[in-house]
Design an enzyme around this catalytic site. Structure first.
Site, PDB file in Angstrom:
ATOM      1  N   GLU A  44       0.864  -1.211   0.158  1.00 42.54           N
ATOM      2  CA  GLU A  44       0.010   0.250  -0.097  1.00 42.54           C
ATOM      3  C   GLU A  44       0.935   1.417   0.105  1.00 42.54           C
ATOM      4  O   GLU A  44       0.665   2.015   0.908  1.00 42.54           O
ATOM      5  CB  GLU A  44      -0.882   0.109   1.131  1.00 42.54           C
ATOM      6  CG  GLU A  44      -1.980  -1.305   1.066  1.00 42.54           C
ATOM      7  CD  GLU A  44      -3.342  -1.002   1.921  1.00 42.54           C
ATOM      8  OE1 GLU A  44      -3.036  -0.261   2.924  1.00 42.54           O
ATOM      9  OE2 GLU A  44      -4.049  -1.881   2.085  1.00 42.54           O
ATOM     10  N   GLU A  46      -4.993  -8.691  -0.606  1.00 44.90           N
ATOM     11  CA  GLU A  46      -5.878  -8.534   0.541  1.00 44.90           C
ATOM     12  C   GLU A  46      -7.222  -8.386   0.039  1.00 44.90           C
ATOM     13  O   GLU A  46      -7.550  -7.442  -0.592  1.00 44.90           O
ATOM     14  CB  GLU A  46      -5.435  -7.179   1.107  1.00 44.90           C
ATOM     15  CG  GLU A  46      -4.003  -7.212   2.047  1.00 44.90           C
ATOM     16  CD  GLU A  46      -3.842  -5.878   2.669  1.00 44.90           C
ATOM     17  OE1 GLU A  46      -4.794  -5.481   3.226  1.00 44.90           O
ATOM     18  OE2 GLU A  46      -2.550  -5.745   3.090  1.00 44.90           O
TER      19      GLU A  46
END
Length: 507
Positions: A178, A309
């Site tokens: 991220e 994810e």
């Protein structure tokens, strides 16, 4: 109960589609809440049965899922984790503060050797996520060397001094996490340059070939994916992308409410249910968008798409640390998982890996544990177990020719039926979800191109979508046999409301 709806599904058993990589059934274990400590790891001095501190009842339960890979140590934690703090004698390992998750002290007692021992106990491949946010190229390069190099070198000598002579196999390597957010709040182009640099110094040692995964977009941020593809290829040039990283990732969570008020995992009404399924079904649009961008730069699909994810995200259970992300897991969550897998199977030509968040005690977990030895298998666990026959199978085309009318809410539509199918080793496996929370569904499976022998069905459902398993009632949501009836052109099953079923048969 409402009157049953009807559906007919044509399945072409003899028309092979893309192979369904077993790695689409991957898992995720972050240093977050009670996922590692109290979940996977209890320490060697624990009264609970363990091997090197790894909790053996957790291992036993997860081995039944045939877990193909496990991602670690994060997540956001990966970009503040310095691996050398987690090797050597535990008494000498420095502690740190886990600033992302609960602001609690991290002992570093579960580190590289413990993680690799866990993967060996599970029979899972290791997916190690390196630190780009606060680390260095040298630090990540040396971690790869420490794990995977044979012979003699500074990192090999250090590994051997810590008790491991032979290198490990580590197929999967994450280049940060991220990067657009907790991994550094970077711009896409700036991160793309870093990804090229870090990936370059993550070497293949011996016969260990790294599958390097660049940290990709959140949801449908297609511009982020395009920046990564531009870093290794060119638009419309027809050139094979440069072999710097082998995949790009995306993250997608099913959040039915807002980030400030996500809703309860077990206390919700009909509209909450519909909004959740609508949000979950939108994963198909998101994957299609990223595939389209990647196809423009990589028409031969040399670079994989990794959804490392995914899952539901609710408000934490009352009275728990908000930074620990502990939530219950109901029949609704199981249906979110089942329809995700149907989407994954359809896009297995580009989607090479997926990792549910997370395996134990965090978000949409497989298992919920307590310190007294309690262990609960969640409804989502059962979907993974029922579906494991799809791993490394060949997907086959599914055509829904008759279906119940979609449900509409706030200008969005929700399909009430989800289906996928595969064949492997002379066996067919069909997964079917009735997403209607109130009405049963009669489904005719029109099976073509193969002779069905000895079909058997399994059903996962509950009296209501809010039902979930607890230590006092661990079988409230659990698989049961499903009646499968012959039809002139295949099979018929009747699915109760909010249910998931698998039908298996020899060919």
């Amino acid at each position: 109960m409402s009157t049953a709806s009807a559906a007919r599904v044509v399945i072409d058993l003899d028309v092979p589609g893309p192979a369904i990589s077993r790695h689409l059934y991957g898992h995720f274990a972050e240093h977050l809440g009670r996922c590692i400590y109290g979940g996977f790891y209890v320490g060697e001095d624990s009264d609970l049965p363990n091997e090197g501190g790894i909790r053996l009842d957790v291992v036993e339960a997860l081995r039944a899922l045939d877990i193909p890979n496990l991602r670690w140590p994060g997540g956001c934690f990966a970009d503040e984790y310095h691996w050398k703090d987690g090797i050597g004698p535990k008494a000498d390992r420095p502690s740190m503060i886990n600033t992302h998750w609960g602001n609690v002290e991290e002992s570093n007692h579960f580190g590289t050797h413990e993680f690799m021992a866990l993967c060996e106990l599970l029979g899972a491949d290791a997916y190690v996520n390196g630190n780009v946010g606060s680390g260095t190229v040298q630090e990540m390069s040396e971690w790869v060397e420490y794990l995977t190099r044979d012979g003699d070198s500074p990192m090999v000598r250090q590994r051997k001094a810590n008790g491991r002579d032979e290198p490990w196999k580590v197929p999967f390597w994450g280049i940060g996490n991220e990067a657009w957010g907790c991994g550094g709040n970077q711009r896409a182009e700036a991160y793309a340059d870093l990804a090229r640099r870090y990936a370059t110094f993550c070497r293949d040692h011996g016969d260990n070939k790294l599958y390097r995964i660049a940290a990709g977009a959140s949801n449908d941020d297609l511009a982020w994916t395009e920046a990564l593809m531009k870093a290794v290829s060119c638009l419309g040039c027809g050139r094979t992308p440069r072999n710097i990283f082998q995949a790009v990732s995306i993250h997608y969570y099913t959040v039915a409410g807002t980030w400030d008020s996500k809703g309860s995992a077990t206390e919700f009404d009909a509209e909450d249910y519909y909004r959740t399924i609508i949000k979950a079904q939108d994963i198909e649009r998101v994957i299609r968008g990223h595939k389209a961008v990647m196809d423009a730069y990589d028409p031969d699909r040399a670079i994989g798409l990794v959804l490392d994810e995914w899952g539901t995200w609710w408000d934490v259970e009352p009275g728990t640390n908000p930074g620990f992300l502990y939530q219950q897991n109901a029949m609704r969550d199981a249906l979110v998982a089942s329809l995700h897998f149907d989407v994954f199977h359809r896009h297995a030509d580009r989607l090479t890996m997926a990792n549910i968040a997370q395996t134990v005690n965090v978000l949409q977990a497989m298992l919920l544990t307590d310190d007294d030895g309690g262990l609960v298998r969640t409804p989502t666990y059962h979907v993974f177990e029922m579906n494991k026959g799809h791993q490394d199978a060949v997907s086959v085309p599914v055509h829904v020719v008759e279906r119940p009318a979609p449900y509409e809410l706030d200008g969005k539509t929700m399909e009430l039926l989800s289906v996928s199918a595969s064949v492997k080793d002379g066996q067919a496996l069909i997964s079917v979800s009735n997403l209607d929370p109130v009405a049963p569904l009669d489904v005719v499976l029109d099976l073509r191109g193969g002779e069905i022998r000895n079909p058997a069905g399994r059903l996962l459902t509950a009296s209501k979508p809010q039902d979930h398993n607890t230590p006092s009632d661990p079988q409230a949501v659990a698989p049961a046999p499903l009646r499968v009836e012959p039809e002139p052109r295949g099979l018929r099953v009747t699915l109760p409301p909010h249910s998931f079923a698998t039908i298996s048969s020899a060919l």
